[in-house]
Scaffold this motif. Structure first.
Motif, PDB file in Angstrom:
ATOM      1  N   ARG A  28       3.633   9.141 -10.459  1.00 15.50           N
ATOM      2  CA  ARG A  28       2.980   9.380 -11.839  1.00 15.50           C
ATOM      3  C   ARG A  28       2.399  10.824 -11.889  1.00 15.50           C
ATOM      4  O   ARG A  28       2.593  11.301 -13.003  1.00 15.50           O
ATOM      5  N   ASP A  29       1.729  11.226 -10.824  1.00 16.71           N
ATOM      6  CA  ASP A  29       0.947  12.495 -11.169  1.00 16.71           C
ATOM      7  C   ASP A  29       2.370  13.745 -11.277  1.00 16.71           C
ATOM      8  O   ASP A  29       1.888  14.554 -11.929  1.00 16.71           O
ATOM      9  N   SER A  30       3.359  13.584 -10.294  1.00 14.34           N
ATOM     10  CA  SER A  30       4.408  14.609 -10.464  1.00 14.34           C
ATOM     11  C   SER A  30       5.203  14.684 -11.702  1.00 14.34           C
ATOM     12  O   SER A  30       5.708  15.499 -12.175  1.00 14.34           O
ATOM     13  N   VAL A  31       5.499  13.421 -12.215  1.00 12.34           N
ATOM     14  CA  VAL A  31       6.139  13.470 -13.587  1.00 12.34           C
ATOM     15  C   VAL A  31       5.617  13.282 -14.717  1.00 12.34           C
ATOM     16  O   VAL A  31       5.940  13.607 -16.118  1.00 12.34           O
ATOM     17  N   GLY A  32       4.237  13.035 -14.202  1.00 12.69           N
ATOM     18  CA  GLY A  32       3.183  13.166 -15.644  1.00 12.69           C
ATOM     19  C   GLY A  32       3.320  11.836 -16.675  1.00 12.69           C
ATOM     20  O   GLY A  32       3.483  12.027 -17.901  1.00 12.69           O
ATOM     21  N   ALA A  33       3.498  10.761 -16.024  1.00 17.64           N
ATOM     22  CA  ALA A  33       4.037   9.641 -16.813  1.00 17.64           C
ATOM     23  C   ALA A  33       3.643   8.252 -16.106  1.00 17.64           C
ATOM     24  O   ALA A  33       3.354   8.255 -14.819  1.00 17.64           O
ATOM     25  N   ALA A  34       3.556   7.085 -16.630  1.00 21.68           N
ATOM     26  CA  ALA A  34       3.293   5.972 -15.941  1.00 21.68           C
ATOM     27  C   ALA A  34       4.527   5.490 -15.423  1.00 21.68           C
ATOM     28  O   ALA A  34       5.598   5.756 -15.896  1.00 21.68           O
ATOM     29  N   VAL A  35       4.452   4.996 -14.100  1.00 20.96           N
ATOM     30  CA  VAL A  35       5.700   4.795 -13.311  1.00 20.96           C
ATOM     31  C   VAL A  35       5.833   3.278 -12.889  1.00 20.96           C
ATOM     32  O   VAL A  35       4.711   2.575 -12.647  1.00 20.96           O
ATOM     33  N   TYR A  36       6.853   2.633 -13.051  1.00 24.05           N
ATOM     34  CA  TYR A  36       7.022   1.103 -12.634  1.00 24.05           C
ATOM     35  C   TYR A  36       8.141   0.790 -11.514  1.00 24.05           C
ATOM     36  O   TYR A  36       9.034   1.613 -11.571  1.00 24.05           O
ATOM     37  N   LEU A  37       7.860   0.134 -10.833  1.00 22.65           N
ATOM     38  CA  LEU A  37       8.686  -0.421  -9.786  1.00 22.65           C
ATOM     39  C   LEU A  37       9.057  -1.901 -10.104  1.00 22.65           C
ATOM     40  O   LEU A  37       8.436  -2.653 -10.380  1.00 22.65           O
ATOM     41  N   SER A  38      10.524  -2.189 -10.505  1.00 21.85           N
ATOM     42  CA  SER A  38      10.723  -3.430 -10.886  1.00 21.85           C
ATOM     43  C   SER A  38      12.088  -4.142 -10.224  1.00 21.85           C
ATOM     44  O   SER A  38      12.914  -3.174  -9.702  1.00 21.85           O
ATOM     45  N   PRO A  75      12.098   7.966  -1.325  1.00 19.76           N
ATOM     46  CA  PRO A  75      10.967   7.054  -0.154  1.00 19.76           C
ATOM     47  C   PRO A  75      10.834   6.005  -0.918  1.00 19.76           C
ATOM     48  O   PRO A  75      10.221   4.818   0.017  1.00 19.76           O
ATOM     49  N   VAL A  76      10.764   5.414  -1.660  1.00 19.65           N
ATOM     50  CA  VAL A  76      10.699   4.205  -2.456  1.00 19.65           C
ATOM     51  C   VAL A  76      11.914   2.994  -1.672  1.00 19.65           C
ATOM     52  O   VAL A  76      11.510   2.113  -1.116  1.00 19.65           O
ATOM     53  N   LEU A  77      13.177   3.578  -1.778  1.00 22.54           N
ATOM     54  CA  LEU A  77      14.157   2.856  -1.132  1.00 22.54           C
ATOM     55  C   LEU A  77      14.013   2.780   0.174  1.00 22.54           C
ATOM     56  O   LEU A  77      14.230   1.736   1.063  1.00 22.54           O
ATOM     57  N   GLU A 107       0.906  -1.128   0.198  1.00 25.87           N
ATOM     58  CA  GLU A 107      -0.011   0.013  -0.167  1.00 25.87           C
ATOM     59  C   GLU A 107       0.751   1.166   0.012  1.00 25.87           C
ATOM     60  O   GLU A 107       0.746   2.271  -0.925  1.00 25.87           O
ATOM     61  N   LYS A 108       1.961   1.278   0.726  1.00 18.48           N
ATOM     62  CA  LYS A 108       2.762   2.365   0.890  1.00 18.48           C
ATOM     63  C   LYS A 108       3.449   2.605  -0.496  1.00 18.48           C
ATOM     64  O   LYS A 108       3.503   3.759  -0.823  1.00 18.48           O
ATOM     65  N   LEU A 109       4.032   1.580  -1.137  1.00 16.28           N
ATOM     66  CA  LEU A 109       4.612   1.817  -2.391  1.00 16.28           C
ATOM     67  C   LEU A 109       3.751   2.369  -3.336  1.00 16.28           C
ATOM     68  O   LEU A 109       4.157   3.019  -4.254  1.00 16.28           O
ATOM     69  N   GLN A 110       2.575   1.795  -3.250  1.00 14.92           N
ATOM     70  CA  GLN A 110       1.571   2.290  -4.487  1.00 14.92           C
ATOM     71  C   GLN A 110       1.133   3.731  -4.192  1.00 14.92           C
ATOM     72  O   GLN A 110       0.926   4.354  -5.306  1.00 14.92           O
ATOM     73  N   GLN A 111       1.237   4.186  -3.031  1.00 17.30           N
ATOM     74  CA  GLN A 111       0.774   5.356  -2.754  1.00 17.30           C
ATOM     75  C   GLN A 111       2.239   6.402  -3.206  1.00 17.30           C
ATOM     76  O   GLN A 111       1.932   7.512  -3.858  1.00 17.30           O
TER      77      GLN A 111
END
Length: 252
Positions: A99-109, A245-247, A89-93
């Motif tokens: 996504r909203d700040s960079v204006g693009a689809a974002v992926y975590l791999s 924040p992701v790390l 849930e935290k990572l999705q948030q």
């Protein structure tokens, strides 16, 4: 599997943030920013930036008299019960906000057991995700995600991956020569985003930045339609700046 990456700016930010969190956690009644500066040895300006991020993410809370205590997010991620759900849930948030700040689809791999895995992503009607027309696991040679993950492995691990996945030509721009690809991966600086300029899919450009901590290999990536290619570098730099924040979530 040996790792070849060098620590990036988000790594340093996450490491410093962990130092701050450890200090806050040791003071159940609260600790002031002056005490935190003394305990952590961090520059006051850097500490202020880190505290702003930690408050926004819910890792610390400010109580009366300006002291800091641990926040709800840290308590949830630090709990043995329901930690996986809390982390998802935290990572999705975070991904939704990126996504909203960079204006693009974002992926975590991540690179897990010798394979490319896209764990979570955030898209929208305005920022659609890439159509996975060829399995991402077998197309690491053509995607920004795959190439970013491969740059973080040593030479033998890269060769092993390519020996298990044939380098198919997906577009006219796809690199299919393993010597050329390995040479490109070898010379890729860890601090510079890896790009995919219509190598995976015609009409789509992508960028990826490493988010590696310890022995785990991961990356954050974004995709844009070709007509927005002029935004790619700026968006990738913004993604890199905001990756801490992701790390941090993965490290707790």
């Amino acid at each position: 599997m040996a790792l070849m990456h060098e620590p990036t700016a988000p790594y340093h930010s996450a490491r410093d943030a962990l130092r701050v969190l450890e200090t806050v956690a040791q003071h159940s009644t609260g600790v002031t920013d002056t005490e935190l500066t003394h305990s952590t040895g961090l520059d006051p300006e850097r500490l202020t930036t880190l505290l702003r991020m930690l408050r926004r993410e819910g890792y610390v809370e400010q109580i009366t008299a300006g002291a800091y205590v641990t926040g709800e997010t840290l308590r949830r991620l630090g709990s043995a019960h329901g930690r996986e759900q809390a982390l998802t849930e935290k990572l999705q948030q975070i991904l939704d906000r990126l996504r909203d700040s960079v204006g693009a689809a974002v992926y975590l791999s991540r690179y897990v057991d010798g394979e490319v895995r896209i764990g979570q992503y955030a898209d929208s009607p305005e920022t659609p995700a890439v159509n996975e027309w060829v399995d991402f696991r077998s197309s690491a040679h053509a995607t920004a995600i795959g190439k970013s993950l491969l740059t973080q492995l040593d030479h033998n691990a890269r060769r092993d991956h390519l020996s298990r996945h044939r380098m198919a030509r997906l577009t006219s721009r796809t690199i299919t020569c393993d010597k050329l690809l390995l040479s490109r991966l070898e010379s890729q600086p860890a601090t510079v985003p890896v790009l995919d300029l219509q190598e995976y899919a015609v009409g789509t450009v992508c960028a990826a930045v490493p988010i590696t901590a310890g022995s785990s290999v991961g990356c954050l990536a974004l995709s844009l339609p070709l007509e927005q290619a002029h935004r790619l570098k700026r968006a990738a730099d913004a993604l890199n700046r905001n990756a801490a924040p992701v790390l941090l979530s993965l490290a707790i």
